[in-house]
Design a protein around this motif. Sequence first.
Motif: not given
Length: 103
Positions: A22-23, A28, A30
């Motif tokens: 997801l990340l 981080h 997306q």
Amino acid sequence: MSPGVGIWRCRSCRTAVFPQRLLCPHCHGQEFDEDRVHEGVVEEISIIRHMIGQPDWKPRRIANVRTASGPSITVGLRDESGPGAVVELFEDEKAPVGKAKVR
Ligand SMILES: [Zn+2]
């Protein structure tokens, strides 16, 4: 079988991940772009000798493969390749598999 195994590449920092997350573990982010890897080097072999609920299971070899573009992926091995061998990567009904690269 289709050539290569699908991986995902972070759109902002280009870190490659497998399986999909997801990340991004690096920034981080997306958003990911799909990419494919076509070969890697076998790092480690494991043998799956039993599978619950499958009495006719034949032992299968699986390999941890370090790909040139980053992530290590786990694939089913189709031959006797050992650690250090360069294998070509394929998808067989969505399952990643590897076999020795023909030189
Ligand atoms: Zn990223």
